[in-house]
Design a protein around this motif. Structure first.
Motif, PDB file in Angstrom:
ATOM      1  N   TYR A   1       0.793  -1.232   0.000  1.00  0.00           N
ATOM      2  CA  TYR A   1       0.000   0.000   0.000  1.00  0.00           C
ATOM      3  C   TYR A   1       0.826   1.283   0.000  1.00  0.00           C
ATOM      4  CZ  TYR A   1      -3.717  -3.273   1.080  1.00  0.00           C
ATOM      5  OH  TYR A   1      -4.599  -4.324   1.033  1.00  0.00           O
ATOM      6  N   SER A   2       2.146   1.184  -0.024  1.00  0.00           N
ATOM      7  CA  SER A   2       2.967   2.395  -0.066  1.00  0.00           C
ATOM      8  C   SER A   2       2.718   3.173  -1.352  1.00  0.00           C
ATOM      9  CB  SER A   2       4.450   2.026   0.035  1.00  0.00           C
ATOM     10  OG  SER A   2       4.790   1.662   1.349  1.00  0.00           O
ATOM     11  N   GLN A   3       2.664   4.477  -1.208  1.00  0.00           N
ATOM     12  CA  GLN A   3       2.425   5.333  -2.364  1.00  0.00           C
ATOM     13  C   GLN A   3       3.727   5.703  -3.071  1.00  0.00           C
ATOM     14  OE1 GLN A   3      -1.000   5.993  -3.260  1.00  0.00           O
ATOM     15  NE2 GLN A   3      -0.857   4.268  -1.830  1.00  0.00           N
ATOM     16  N   ASN A   4       4.833   5.606  -2.372  1.00  0.00           N
ATOM     17  CA  ASN A   4       6.127   5.829  -3.003  1.00  0.00           C
ATOM     18  C   ASN A   4       6.468   4.591  -3.842  1.00  0.00           C
ATOM     19  OD1 ASN A   4       8.860   6.170  -3.658  1.00  0.00           O
ATOM     20  ND2 ASN A   4       9.318   7.230  -1.731  1.00  0.00           N
ATOM     21  N   PRO A   5       6.634   4.751  -5.150  1.00  0.00           N
ATOM     22  CA  PRO A   5       6.917   3.579  -5.991  1.00  0.00           C
ATOM     23  C   PRO A   5       8.232   2.889  -5.637  1.00  0.00           C
ATOM     24  CG  PRO A   5       7.200   5.621  -7.231  1.00  0.00           C
ATOM     25  CD  PRO A   5       6.565   5.990  -5.943  1.00  0.00           C
ATOM     26  N   MET A   6       9.112   3.624  -4.951  1.00  0.00           N
ATOM     27  CA  MET A   6      10.367   3.029  -4.486  1.00  0.00           C
ATOM     28  C   MET A   6      10.163   2.611  -3.033  1.00  0.00           C
ATOM     29  SD  MET A   6      14.198   4.631  -4.596  1.00  0.00           S
ATOM     30  CE  MET A   6      15.626   3.567  -4.812  1.00  0.00           C
ATOM     31  N   GLY A   7      10.056   1.314  -2.794  1.00  0.00           N
ATOM     32  CA  GLY A   7       9.799   0.808  -1.446  1.00  0.00           C
ATOM     33  C   GLY A   7      10.901   1.171  -0.469  1.00  0.00           C
ATOM     34  N   TRP A   8      10.612   0.968   0.823  1.00  0.00           N
ATOM     35  CA  TRP A   8      11.552   1.362   1.876  1.00  0.00           C
ATOM     36  C   TRP A   8      12.919   0.723   1.706  1.00  0.00           C
ATOM     37  CZ3 TRP A   8      12.908   4.647   5.494  1.00  0.00           C
ATOM     38  CH2 TRP A   8      13.867   4.249   6.446  1.00  0.00           C
ATOM     39  N   PHE A   9      12.967  -0.590   1.494  1.00  0.00           N
ATOM     40  CA  PHE A   9      14.264  -1.268   1.446  1.00  0.00           C
ATOM     41  C   PHE A   9      15.093  -0.852   0.222  1.00  0.00           C
ATOM     42  CE2 PHE A   9      12.076  -3.978   4.511  1.00  0.00           C
ATOM     43  CZ  PHE A   9      13.054  -4.099   5.479  1.00  0.00           C
ATOM     44  N   PRO A  10      14.498  -0.757  -0.986  1.00  0.00           N
ATOM     45  CA  PRO A  10      15.298  -0.237  -2.111  1.00  0.00           C
ATOM     46  C   PRO A  10      15.764   1.196  -1.866  1.00  0.00           C
ATOM     47  CG  PRO A  10      13.323  -1.322  -2.921  1.00  0.00           C
ATOM     48  CD  PRO A  10      13.182  -1.237  -1.434  1.00  0.00           C
ATOM     49  N   TRP A  11      14.900   2.006  -1.222  1.00  0.00           N
ATOM     50  CA  TRP A  11      15.280   3.398  -0.927  1.00  0.00           C
ATOM     51  C   TRP A  11      16.447   3.435   0.060  1.00  0.00           C
ATOM     52  CZ3 TRP A  11      15.389   6.207   3.642  1.00  0.00           C
ATOM     53  CH2 TRP A  11      15.599   7.585   3.507  1.00  0.00           C
ATOM     54  N   LEU A  12      16.339   2.638   1.130  1.00  0.00           N
ATOM     55  CA  LEU A  12      17.407   2.613   2.127  1.00  0.00           C
ATOM     56  C   LEU A  12      18.711   2.129   1.499  1.00  0.00           C
ATOM     57  CD1 LEU A  12      18.365   2.898   5.045  1.00  0.00           C
ATOM     58  CD2 LEU A  12      17.532   0.568   5.481  1.00  0.00           C
ATOM     59  N   TYR A  13      18.616   1.095   0.674  1.00  0.00           N
ATOM     60  CA  TYR A  13      19.807   0.563  -0.005  1.00  0.00           C
ATOM     61  C   TYR A  13      20.457   1.658  -0.846  1.00  0.00           C
ATOM     62  CZ  TYR A  13      22.715  -2.659  -2.713  1.00  0.00           C
ATOM     63  OH  TYR A  13      23.775  -3.312  -3.292  1.00  0.00           O
ATOM     64  N   ALA A  14      19.618   2.489  -1.507  1.00  0.00           N
ATOM     65  CA  ALA A  14      20.140   3.549  -2.368  1.00  0.00           C
ATOM     66  C   ALA A  14      20.815   4.665  -1.574  1.00  0.00           C
ATOM     67  CB  ALA A  14      19.002   4.131  -3.211  1.00  0.00           C
ATOM     68  N   GLN A  15      20.489   4.783  -0.287  1.00  0.00           N
ATOM     69  CA  GLN A  15      21.123   5.825   0.548  1.00  0.00           C
ATOM     70  C   GLN A  15      22.557   5.463   0.927  1.00  0.00           C
ATOM     71  OE1 GLN A  15      19.122   8.630   1.003  1.00  0.00           O
ATOM     72  NE2 GLN A  15      17.887   7.306  -0.327  1.00  0.00           N
ATOM     73  N   ILE A  16      22.901   4.195   0.803  1.00  0.00           N
ATOM     74  CA  ILE A  16      24.196   3.716   1.281  1.00  0.00           C
ATOM     75  C   ILE A  16      25.257   3.879   0.196  1.00  0.00           C
ATOM     76  CG2 ILE A  16      25.455   1.730   2.199  1.00  0.00           C
ATOM     77  CD1 ILE A  16      22.675   0.646   3.128  1.00  0.00           C
TER      78      ILE A  16
ATOM     79  N   GLU B   1      15.918  -8.544   4.416  1.00  0.00           N
ATOM     80  CA  GLU B   1      15.175  -7.940   3.310  1.00  0.00           C
ATOM     81  C   GLU B   1      16.000  -6.907   2.549  1.00  0.00           C
ATOM     82  OE1 GLU B   1      11.452  -7.917   1.225  1.00  0.00           O
ATOM     83  OE2 GLU B   1      12.253  -9.192   2.801  1.00  0.00           O
ATOM     84  N   LEU B   2      16.868  -6.190   3.234  1.00  0.00           N
ATOM     85  CA  LEU B   2      17.662  -5.142   2.586  1.00  0.00           C
ATOM     86  C   LEU B   2      18.503  -5.681   1.442  1.00  0.00           C
ATOM     87  CD1 LEU B   2      18.671  -2.167   2.662  1.00  0.00           C
ATOM     88  CD2 LEU B   2      20.414  -2.910   4.289  1.00  0.00           C
ATOM     89  N   TRP B   3      18.945  -6.926   1.566  1.00  0.00           N
ATOM     90  CA  TRP B   3      19.916  -7.465   0.614  1.00  0.00           C
ATOM     91  C   TRP B   3      19.278  -8.166  -0.566  1.00  0.00           C
ATOM     92  CZ3 TRP B   3      24.237  -5.101   1.397  1.00  0.00           C
ATOM     93  CH2 TRP B   3      24.456  -4.557   2.663  1.00  0.00           C
ATOM     94  N   LYS B   4      17.951  -8.136  -0.639  1.00  0.00           N
ATOM     95  CA  LYS B   4      17.264  -8.613  -1.846  1.00  0.00           C
ATOM     96  C   LYS B   4      17.639  -7.754  -3.044  1.00  0.00           C
ATOM     97  CE  LYS B   4      12.824  -9.258  -1.804  1.00  0.00           C
ATOM     98  NZ  LYS B   4      11.379  -9.162  -1.459  1.00  0.00           N
ATOM     99  N   TYR B   5      18.058  -6.533  -2.758  1.00  0.00           N
ATOM    100  CA  TYR B   5      18.304  -5.567  -3.832  1.00  0.00           C
ATOM    101  C   TYR B   5      19.799  -5.374  -4.077  1.00  0.00           C
ATOM    102  CZ  TYR B   5      13.573  -4.950  -2.313  1.00  0.00           C
ATOM    103  OH  TYR B   5      12.272  -5.217  -1.956  1.00  0.00           O
ATOM    104  N   ASN B   6      20.598  -6.268  -3.536  1.00  0.00           N
ATOM    105  CA  ASN B   6      22.045  -6.132  -3.655  1.00  0.00           C
ATOM    106  C   ASN B   6      22.523  -6.331  -5.095  1.00  0.00           C
ATOM    107  OD1 ASN B   6      24.799  -5.967  -2.724  1.00  0.00           O
ATOM    108  ND2 ASN B   6      24.912  -8.168  -3.117  1.00  0.00           N
ATOM    109  N   THR B   7      23.330  -5.382  -5.568  1.00  0.00           N
ATOM    110  CA  THR B   7      23.921  -5.491  -6.908  1.00  0.00           C
ATOM    111  C   THR B   7      25.443  -5.495  -6.834  1.00  0.00           C
ATOM    112  OG1 THR B   7      23.806  -3.073  -7.123  1.00  0.00           O
ATOM    113  CG2 THR B   7      21.956  -4.330  -8.009  1.00  0.00           C
ATOM    114  N   LEU B   8      25.966  -5.557  -5.615  1.00  0.00           N
ATOM    115  CA  LEU B   8      27.416  -5.485  -5.442  1.00  0.00           C
ATOM    116  C   LEU B   8      28.095  -6.818  -5.712  1.00  0.00           C
ATOM    117  CD1 LEU B   8      27.581  -3.522  -2.078  1.00  0.00           C
ATOM    118  CD2 LEU B   8      28.108  -2.601  -4.333  1.00  0.00           C
TER     119      LEU B   8
END
Length: 380
Positions: A151-166, A183-190
């Motif tokens: 139900y989040s209105q931000n198309p970028m969910g919390w975990f992808p957003w947090l990952y992008a801050q790092i 959950e944070l590391w589902k988006y890992n590209t490193l």
């Protein structure tokens, strides 16, 4: 669909009528219908629910915990799979306990018994509670993540957003404190080759789950944030996502993080503001003013308003990045599941009135929910 009287239903399930009446009285298992003459009628669907209740009781789940587990809608297949996994966890625990008891018994016969091993036996005998705690913690976390994802209105969910801050530039050694389900590391590209990334949690169950999820890609370890088992200046980066407000001694935890960070190292620590999800609190208290979803306001312990003052003594630079978002929820069940997953007294109050509460929630929809979350970026 077959229907049964209370007596027939109890006999079919091999439990007493008193038990059936008790579950009815507290609202854990209501009959499918009540006839004009007041007789209760239970259905095959009620039998499925009763089977789950009995299994969970035999696994030592409390009535309050069962209330929250019975509130969500699930298929029979999902219900049986859940029960099977919990029973298997208990079997494994009991097998380990039996082996330890057999070894202790043999050592007594050989006059080589080490009395200090009694402590391990006592701890193993209590491990069933850790199975329950692990399941409830993991389930509740999954429920809360699911509500935000849907139900989040931000198309970028919390975990992808947090990952992008790092900023991972130059980060070769990283420690995440309180990794939860990873959950944070589902988006890992490193590319993690030649890097040491440690995902830690105080819960052995969580660490085990993350280890199964990611294999050998990360080092998964149990860590107490107030006693981090690494030498000084070891890490380039530490992440604490919605964790610091749970520490018993926040200053001690921050001192430990400061100790293990290298000079110029960075801490990313997220938290909430006082308006976060305030509409949910208002909703449950409108239903029953006795309900408290949390024994402590986490943002008072460490929040967006006071966090910078707490971090300043340990870091030369502290900046905050805010996550812009809100929820618009138009279905009752996910919201009920979220509320029942909280750490307060809602299970004992809402549980006996679950259908009434769900109807109450339905009448408030769609519900706009404020989100007030962000991350402090702290450089040593």
């Amino acid at each position: 669909m077959n229907y049964y009287t209370t007596g027939q239903f109890a006999k079919l399930a091999n439990v007493s009528q008193r038990t059936i009446r008790y579950y009815d009285k507290i609202g854990l298992l209501k009959p499918s219908c009540i006839l004009k003459n007041g007789y209760r009628q239970y259905s095959d669907t009620d039998l499925i629910r009763l089977q789950k209740i009995i299994t969970l009781r035999n696994l030592d789940f409390s009535i309050e915990e069962i209330f929250s587990m019975m509130s969500s809608e699930e298929t029979l297949k999902d219900s049986l799979h859940l029960q099977s996994s919990l029973v298997q966890a208990k079997i494994t625990n009991l097998q380990n306990l039996k082996e330890a008891l057999d070894i202790a018994s043999s050592s007594l016969e050989n006059d080589s018994f080490d009395w200090s091993n009694l402590i391990s036996l006592v701890q193993m005998s209590q491990d069933n509670s850790s199975i329950i705690n692990q399941y409830m913690t993991s389930k509740n976390l999954d429920v809360r993540i699911a509500l935000h994802e849907k139900y989040s209105q931000n198309p970028m969910g919390w975990f992808p957003w947090l990952y992008a801050q790092i900023d991972f530039t130059g980060v070769n050694r990283l420690l995440e404190i309180g990794c939860g389900t990873g959950e944070l590391w589902k988006y890992n590209t490193l590319n993690l080759r030649n890097r040491e990334f440690f995902l830690s949690d105080s819960s052995e169950g969580m660490v085990s789950e993350v280890r199964k999820k990611y294999g050998s890609a990360f080092n998964c370890i149990v860590v107490d944030c107030e006693k981090i088992p690494f030498k000084d200046a070891y890490f380039d980066c530490v992440i604490a996502n919605h964790v610091l407000f749970y520490l018993q001694d926040l200053n001690r935890g921050l001192s430990e993080i400061d100790r293990v960070l290298k000079p110029n190292g960075v801490l990313y620590c997220s938290t909430y503001g006082p308006n976060h999800m305030k509409e949910i609190t208002a909703l449950v208290q409108a239903f029953d003013s006795r309900i408290t979803l949390s024994q402590t306001n986490l943002y008072d312990v460490f929040g967006l308003d006071n966090g910078k003052d707490m971090l300043n003594p340990y870091f030369s630079e502290v900046h905050v990045s805010y996550y812009p978002d809100a929820l618009i929820v138009d279905e009752a069940q996910p919201l009920v599941d979220y509320i029942m997953s909280c750490h307060g007294n809602q299970s004992e109050i809402i549980g006996p009135r679950l259908m009434e509460f769900k109807s109450f929630v339905q009448n408030q929809l769609p519900l706009h929910i404020t989100k007030e979350a962000g991350v402090f970026i702290c450089r040593k």
